[in-house]
Design a protein around this motif. Structure first.
Motif, PDB file in Angstrom:
ATOM      1  N   ASP A  70      11.414  -3.081 -18.510  1.00 10.17           N
ATOM      2  CA  ASP A  70      10.889  -3.787 -17.404  1.00 10.17           C
ATOM      3  C   ASP A  70       9.526  -3.651 -17.154  1.00 10.17           C
ATOM      4  N   ASP A  71       8.781  -2.483 -17.524  1.00 12.48           N
ATOM      5  CA  ASP A  71       7.140  -2.367 -18.074  1.00 12.48           C
ATOM      6  C   ASP A  71       6.922  -2.070 -16.405  1.00 12.48           C
ATOM      7  N   GLY A  72       7.954  -0.793 -15.780  1.00  9.99           N
ATOM      8  CA  GLY A  72       7.546   0.308 -15.034  1.00  9.99           C
ATOM      9  C   GLY A  72       8.473  -0.114 -13.775  1.00  9.99           C
ATOM     10  N   GLN A  73       9.080  -1.740 -12.987  1.00 15.21           N
ATOM     11  CA  GLN A  73       9.493  -2.284 -12.088  1.00 15.21           C
ATOM     12  C   GLN A  73      10.768  -1.805 -11.300  1.00 15.21           C
ATOM     13  N   LYS A  74      11.086  -1.128 -12.933  1.00 14.19           N
ATOM     14  CA  LYS A  74      12.314  -0.410 -11.810  1.00 14.19           C
ATOM     15  C   LYS A  74      11.803   1.277 -11.218  1.00 14.19           C
ATOM     16  N   LEU A  75      11.106   1.708 -12.284  1.00 14.16           N
ATOM     17  CA  LEU A  75      10.820   2.607 -11.667  1.00 14.16           C
ATOM     18  C   LEU A  75       9.539   2.865 -10.321  1.00 14.16           C
ATOM     19  N   ARG A  76       9.014   1.875 -10.011  1.00 14.95           N
ATOM     20  CA  ARG A  76       8.505   1.452  -9.048  1.00 14.95           C
ATOM     21  C   ARG A  76       9.478   1.149  -8.320  1.00 14.95           C
ATOM     22  N   ASN A  77      10.828   0.648  -8.185  1.00 16.17           N
ATOM     23  CA  ASN A  77      12.140   0.702  -6.965  1.00 16.17           C
ATOM     24  C   ASN A  77      12.443   1.791  -7.243  1.00 16.17           C
ATOM     25  N   ARG A  78      12.336   2.905  -7.831  1.00 13.90           N
ATOM     26  CA  ARG A  78      13.033   4.247  -7.521  1.00 13.90           C
ATOM     27  C   ARG A  78      12.126   5.010  -6.711  1.00 13.90           C
ATOM     28  N   TYR A  83       0.561  -1.388  -0.047  1.00 12.26           N
ATOM     29  CA  TYR A  83      -0.197  -0.212   0.084  1.00 12.26           C
ATOM     30  C   TYR A  83       0.535   1.321   0.296  1.00 12.26           C
ATOM     31  N   VAL A  84       2.136   0.944   0.980  1.00 13.26           N
ATOM     32  CA  VAL A  84       2.551   1.779   0.878  1.00 13.26           C
ATOM     33  C   VAL A  84       3.878   2.477  -0.463  1.00 13.26           C
ATOM     34  N   ARG A  85       4.545   1.060  -0.991  1.00 16.73           N
ATOM     35  CA  ARG A  85       5.004   1.270  -2.392  1.00 16.73           C
ATOM     36  C   ARG A  85       4.226   1.576  -3.352  1.00 16.73           C
ATOM     37  N   ASP A  86       2.897   1.133  -3.524  1.00 17.10           N
ATOM     38  CA  ASP A  86       1.191   1.853  -4.818  1.00 17.10           C
ATOM     39  C   ASP A  86       1.624   3.776  -4.098  1.00 17.10           C
ATOM     40  N   LEU A  87       1.254   4.091  -3.380  1.00 13.64           N
ATOM     41  CA  LEU A  87       1.018   5.887  -3.273  1.00 13.64           C
ATOM     42  C   LEU A  87       2.722   5.991  -3.145  1.00 13.64           C
ATOM     43  N   SER A  88       3.606   5.560  -3.077  1.00 19.26           N
ATOM     44  CA  SER A  88       4.787   6.471  -3.235  1.00 19.26           C
ATOM     45  C   SER A  88       4.924   6.285  -4.438  1.00 19.26           C
ATOM     46  N   GLU A  89       4.948   5.299  -5.080  1.00 18.90           N
ATOM     47  CA  GLU A  89       5.052   5.403  -6.453  1.00 18.90           C
ATOM     48  C   GLU A  89       4.273   6.550  -7.456  1.00 18.90           C
ATOM     49  N   LYS A  90       2.523   6.627  -7.365  1.00 22.16           N
ATOM     50  CA  LYS A  90       2.122   7.427  -7.640  1.00 22.16           C
ATOM     51  C   LYS A  90       2.129   9.194  -7.127  1.00 22.16           C
ATOM     52  N   VAL A  91       2.974   9.298  -6.765  1.00 24.45           N
ATOM     53  CA  VAL A  91       3.936  10.576  -6.494  1.00 24.45           C
ATOM     54  C   VAL A  91       5.007  10.659  -6.871  1.00 24.45           C
ATOM     55  N   TYR A  92       5.652   9.495  -7.216  1.00 29.51           N
ATOM     56  CA  TYR A  92       6.688  10.115  -8.297  1.00 29.51           C
ATOM     57  C   TYR A  92       6.442   9.932  -9.237  1.00 29.51           C
ATOM     58  N   ARG A  93       5.578   9.507  -9.600  1.00 30.89           N
ATOM     59  CA  ARG A  93       5.215   9.708 -11.251  1.00 30.89           C
ATOM     60  C   ARG A  93       5.192  11.114 -11.480  1.00 30.89           C
ATOM     61  N   ILE A  94       4.063  11.417 -10.402  1.00 34.10           N
ATOM     62  CA  ILE A  94       3.498  12.632 -10.642  1.00 34.10           C
ATOM     63  C   ILE A  94       4.525  13.839 -10.276  1.00 34.10           C
ATOM     64  N   ARG A  95       5.389  13.826  -9.606  1.00 33.49           N
ATOM     65  CA  ARG A  95       7.019  14.946  -9.559  1.00 33.49           C
ATOM     66  C   ARG A  95       7.517  13.993 -11.092  1.00 33.49           C
ATOM     67  N   LEU A  96       7.888  13.172 -11.243  1.00 34.44           N
ATOM     68  CA  LEU A  96       8.539  12.833 -12.557  1.00 34.44           C
ATOM     69  C   LEU A  96       7.586  14.164 -13.895  1.00 34.44           C
ATOM     70  N   GLU A  97       6.326  13.597 -14.449  1.00 31.08           N
ATOM     71  CA  GLU A  97       5.594  14.405 -14.999  1.00 31.08           C
ATOM     72  C   GLU A  97       5.688  16.127 -14.783  1.00 31.08           C
ATOM     73  N   GLN A  98       5.593  16.250 -13.387  1.00 33.96           N
ATOM     74  CA  GLN A  98       5.899  17.828 -13.059  1.00 33.96           C
ATOM     75  C   GLN A  98       7.433  18.246 -13.701  1.00 33.96           C
ATOM     76  N   GLU A  99       8.359  17.587 -13.671  1.00 35.30           N
ATOM     77  CA  GLU A  99      10.206  18.558 -13.921  1.00 35.30           C
ATOM     78  C   GLU A  99       9.981  18.387 -15.809  1.00 35.30           C
ATOM     79  N   CYS A 100       8.923  17.136 -16.204  1.00 34.07           N
ATOM     80  CA  CYS A 100       9.417  17.229 -18.037  1.00 34.07           C
ATOM     81  C   CYS A 100       7.978  16.613 -18.107  1.00 34.07           C
ATOM     82  N   SER A 101       7.008  16.572 -19.017  1.00 30.38           N
ATOM     83  CA  SER A 101       5.982  15.764 -19.609  1.00 30.38           C
ATOM     84  C   SER A 101       6.507  14.762 -20.660  1.00 30.38           C
TER      85      SER A 101
END
Length: 70
Positions: free
Chosen positions: A43-51, A13-31
């Motif tokens: 890898d279909d987003g697994q490394k992104l999820r780990n980051r 649950y925590v990682r799901d929320l963290s991933e959503k925030v991470y994706r938002i922050r990445l897109e805020q920097e550059c679409s």
């Protein structure tokens, strides 16, 4: 007598929320950042999820501040 463990949030649950925030922050920097990162990692987003795990401790703190309980 052993102490009862402190309740914690489900790590998925925590990682799901963290991933959503991470994706938002990445897109805020550059679409398109998220799409490019996933394509580059191939890898279909697994490394992104780990980051996104870098946000897990903050996510738990925000949940606590907002009054959510495990």
């Amino acid at each position: 007598m052993p102490r009862e463990p402190k309740p914690t949030f489900d790590p998925c649950y925590v990682r799901d929320l963290s991933e959503k925030v991470y994706r938002i922050r990445l897109e805020q920097e550059c679409s398109g950042n998220v799409e490019r990162m996933i394509a580059k990692d191939e890898d279909d987003g697994q490394k992104l999820r780990n980051r996104a795990g870098q946000y897990d401790s903050l996510t738990r703190a925000y949940l606590d501040v907002l009054g959510f309980k495990p």
